[in-house]
Design a protein around this motif. Structure first.
Motif, PDB file in Angstrom:
ATOM      1  N   SER A  60       0.834  -1.208   0.000  1.00  0.00           N
ATOM      2  CA  SER A  60       0.000   0.000   0.000  1.00  0.00           C
ATOM      3  C   SER A  60       0.867   1.256   0.000  1.00  0.00           C
ATOM      4  O   SER A  60       0.632   2.188  -0.785  1.00  0.00           O
ATOM      5  CB  SER A  60      -0.903   0.012   1.237  1.00  0.00           C
ATOM      6  OG  SER A  60      -1.808  -1.063   1.189  1.00  0.00           O
ATOM      7  N   LEU A  85       0.976   3.709  -3.233  1.00  0.00           N
ATOM      8  CA  LEU A  85       0.477   5.077  -3.098  1.00  0.00           C
ATOM      9  C   LEU A  85       1.576   6.092  -3.418  1.00  0.00           C
ATOM     10  O   LEU A  85       1.316   7.105  -4.084  1.00  0.00           O
ATOM     11  CB  LEU A  85      -0.056   5.301  -1.673  1.00  0.00           C
ATOM     12  CG  LEU A  85      -1.360   4.565  -1.345  1.00  0.00           C
ATOM     13  CD1 LEU A  85      -1.725   4.765   0.122  1.00  0.00           C
ATOM     14  CD2 LEU A  85      -2.496   5.054  -2.230  1.00  0.00           C
ATOM     15  N   ILE A  95      -4.506   8.130  -8.113  1.00  0.00           N
ATOM     16  CA  ILE A  95      -3.858   7.661  -6.893  1.00  0.00           C
ATOM     17  C   ILE A  95      -4.726   6.579  -6.268  1.00  0.00           C
ATOM     18  O   ILE A  95      -5.900   6.812  -5.966  1.00  0.00           O
ATOM     19  CB  ILE A  95      -3.660   8.829  -5.919  1.00  0.00           C
ATOM     20  CG1 ILE A  95      -2.740   9.870  -6.552  1.00  0.00           C
ATOM     21  CG2 ILE A  95      -3.084   8.339  -4.602  1.00  0.00           C
ATOM     22  CD1 ILE A  95      -2.565  11.111  -5.715  1.00  0.00           C
ATOM     23  N   GLY A  96      -4.120   5.433  -6.119  1.00  0.00           N
ATOM     24  CA  GLY A  96      -4.837   4.341  -5.474  1.00  0.00           C
ATOM     25  C   GLY A  96      -4.890   3.092  -6.323  1.00  0.00           C
ATOM     26  O   GLY A  96      -4.969   1.993  -5.784  1.00  0.00           O
ATOM     27  N   ILE A  97      -4.841   3.276  -7.633  1.00  0.00           N
ATOM     28  CA  ILE A  97      -4.928   2.091  -8.481  1.00  0.00           C
ATOM     29  C   ILE A  97      -3.662   1.256  -8.358  1.00  0.00           C
ATOM     30  O   ILE A  97      -3.701   0.035  -8.142  1.00  0.00           O
ATOM     31  CB  ILE A  97      -5.196   2.494  -9.943  1.00  0.00           C
ATOM     32  CG1 ILE A  97      -6.609   3.068 -10.061  1.00  0.00           C
ATOM     33  CG2 ILE A  97      -5.021   1.301 -10.865  1.00  0.00           C
ATOM     34  CD1 ILE A  97      -6.989   3.464 -11.457  1.00  0.00           C
ATOM     35  N   GLY A 111      -1.630   1.518  -5.912  1.00  0.00           N
ATOM     36  CA  GLY A 111      -1.602   1.106  -4.517  1.00  0.00           C
ATOM     37  C   GLY A 111      -2.427  -0.133  -4.276  1.00  0.00           C
ATOM     38  O   GLY A 111      -2.001  -1.065  -3.574  1.00  0.00           O
TER      39      GLY A 111
END
Lengths: 168, 385
Positions: free
Chosen positions: A55, A59, A69-71, A73
């Motif tokens: 994670s 990130l 942001i997050g994909i 991650g």
């Protein structure tokens, strides 16, 4: 200390990834150094550690990239979990087995990453199988080599210390 | 490598002691929070799937916050709105159900009172409607009576029926006009539909009327189409026409009108229609007449206060001649089987309708009918008028 070392390793990988990006030829053989680090650290820290490391790394990589942001991650979180789970269930010290793990986790990461982008209709990937396979192979080789180097370094240092003559 | 949390903590401490010992070594003030944190970490470490799920959810939320749909709305808003809209829908459904249940209960409570109120209103309206209908019917009756009065050409007194028969066997009724209004015995009583009867008893302010269907009532009558005369006698519900020769031209449905021979009923008023006829045992028809008046629905009537016009001697002579010609014709038919003329009306010397008037003087109201069936008096079974 271990978590801090992991964060440092991720930072180094990010730095290398950003500096070595210019070396990537047309982007078809892109190596994901951050992913290699995440997989390796997950193998040695277990699924929970893999989730946390994945994670954080994902990130951070997403924050430096121009995507959502997050994909990344999410993809690295899943990959970290899978790698950590495999590391706890199997003895993955042989180069070949590690290559397989790097290879599979790279494909898994690409599948999640591209799948989410495609699902959200944010980005379109034309014929992704070639880059995916090349990246998986590259990550596998680089991961195996890197893991061997990392694991050999402490022993090499100890052996050097052992060869030094004792001071009178 | 990924072992249980307590082991990890013990290994990190480097002392090889369980975590609880380490906690005690830090002192009682720091022991509890440190141990709680360690225990939470241990519990989370033992549940990697839970950690994964939490991380995935956080990433999905983070991704959703940045992604917009084709409409330009952030994806997280769409998802959140979709989820909450379902929650709101469910909540509203529950609230609506509870509200409808409550309102249904309240309505049910009010329904009984409202039902009673509506029933009372309905009854009141029904009474008013009946009153309106009754007034309309009375107005219609008065209008018909007025028309009858103008058409009859005789002096009449309008009166209202105030009582019916005291005995079902006797068909009579009481009207609200008496001798003070000029009503006297043997005056004809009419209605727009036809002949009703005659006055048989008169008091100052009321009078008793004998209906034509009474078994003791009778009236001089004739078939309107062929002018064949006879005597109509009451049969309690219908009428019977007597003394009509069997050779006379009578058909079912023929109208029967007053002949005026009885000196009570003015001539030409409708009595009824031939309902059925048959050849009797003697030389007369047996004719059943359906009254044109519905005696059960009478409300207002007209009493004829002027007697029928007197028949002059010339009229009597003409009628006698007509009757004689008719009798000759009937005798000829009886002998030869073929009539010389098609209709008795054509046999009239003056070409007018024959009148069944006895050859002698006009009969009195209580006279006995002659043997040749001249309809001047009631036949057997009927008392004289």
């Amino acid at each position: 200390v271990k978590f801090a070392a992991s964060l440092a390793a991720i930072a180094v990988a990010l730095a290398l990834q950003t500096t070595l990006a210019s070396l990537v030829i047309r982007g078809t053989a892109a190596l994901d150094l951050v992913l290699i680090v995440v997989v390796y650290l997950s193998l040695i820290s277990g699924p929970v550690g893999g989730v946390l490391i994945g994670s954080a790394a994902g990130l951070a990589q997403d924050a430096l990239a121009s995507g959502i942001i997050g994909i990344g991650g999410l993809a690295k979180t899943v990959v970290g979990f899978v790698a950590g789970f495999l590391g706890t269930q199997f003895i993955l010290t042989a180069p070949l087995s590690r290559f397989v793990v790097f290879f599979i986790t790279t494909l898994l990461h690409a599948a999640i990453f591209m799948g989410l982008y495609t699902l959200l209709e944010v980005r379109h990937f034309d014929s992704p199988w070639g880059p995916m396979m090349s990246q998986a192979v590259g990550n596998g080789f680089l991961g195996v080599v890197g893991a061997q180097l990392v694991e050999l370094l402490p022993g090499l240092r100890d052996r050097r210390k052992a060869r030094r003559p004792a001071r009178p | 490598m990924g072992g249980p949390g307590c082991h990890v903590v013990a290994a990190r401490s480097g002392r090889g002691t369980p975590p609880t010992r380490g906690c005690r070594a830090r002192g009682p003030a720091m022991a509890r929070p440190y141990c709680s944190l360690n225990m939470a970490t241990v519990q989370l470490s033992q549940r990697p799937l839970l950690v994964l799920a939490g991380a995935v959810v956080l990433h999905v939320i983070l991704i959703s916050a940045q992604v917009s749909t084709t409409a330009g709305i952030p994806f997280i808003q769409v998802v959140t709105f979709g989820i909450f809209s379902e929650v709101q829908r469910g909540t509203m459904t529950g609230v609506d159900s509870a509200r409808s249940l409550w309102t249904g209960y309240v309505d049910l409570r009010d329904a009984q009172a409202e039902n009673e109120k509506l029933k009372r209103e309905l009854q009141s309206l029904q009474v008013r409607l009946q009153e309106e209908r009754a007034q309309a019917q009375r107005a219609e009756n008065f209008r018909q009576l007025l028309e009858l009065r103008e058409r009859a050409g005789v002096e009449t007194v309008a009166s209202e029926i105030i009582a019916g028969p005291a005995d079902p066997e006797f068909r009579n009724m009481t009207i609200d006009k008496g001798s003070l209004d000029g009503v006297a015995r043997d005056m004809a009583v009419l209605s727009p539909a036809g002949i009703v009867g005659r006055v048989i008893l008169s008091s100052p302010r009321a009078a008793r009327v004998q209906m034509l269907i009474d078994r003791n009532a009778a009236a001089g009558a004739m078939i309107e189409r062929t002018r064949v005369q006879g005597l109509v006698v009451g049969q309690s519900a219908t009428l019977r026409m007597d003394y009509v020769p069997g050779t006379a031209d009578v058909k079912q449905g023929d109208l029967v009108v007053t002949s005026g021979i009885d000196k009570i009923y003015p001539k030409g008023f409708l009595i009824g229609s031939v309902e059925s006829l048959s050849r009797g045992a003697g030389s007369f028809h047996e004719i059943t007449v359906r009254p044109s008046v519905d005696f059960s629905r009478l409300e207002e009537v007209l009493v004829v206060t002027t007697p029928p016009p007197a028949i002059t001697a010339q009229q009597i002579a003409n009628e006698a001649e007509a009757i004689a010609a008719q009798q000759r014709r009937q005798a000829q038919v009886a002998q030869n089987g073929t009539p010389s003329n098609a209709s008795p009306r054509n046999a009239s010397p003056q070409g007018t309708a024959p009148r069944a008037v006895p050859p002698a003087a006009p009969p009195s109201r209580n006279a006995t009918p002659p043997a040749n069936a001249t309809p001047c008096a009631p036949g057997p079974g009927a008392e004289p008028l």
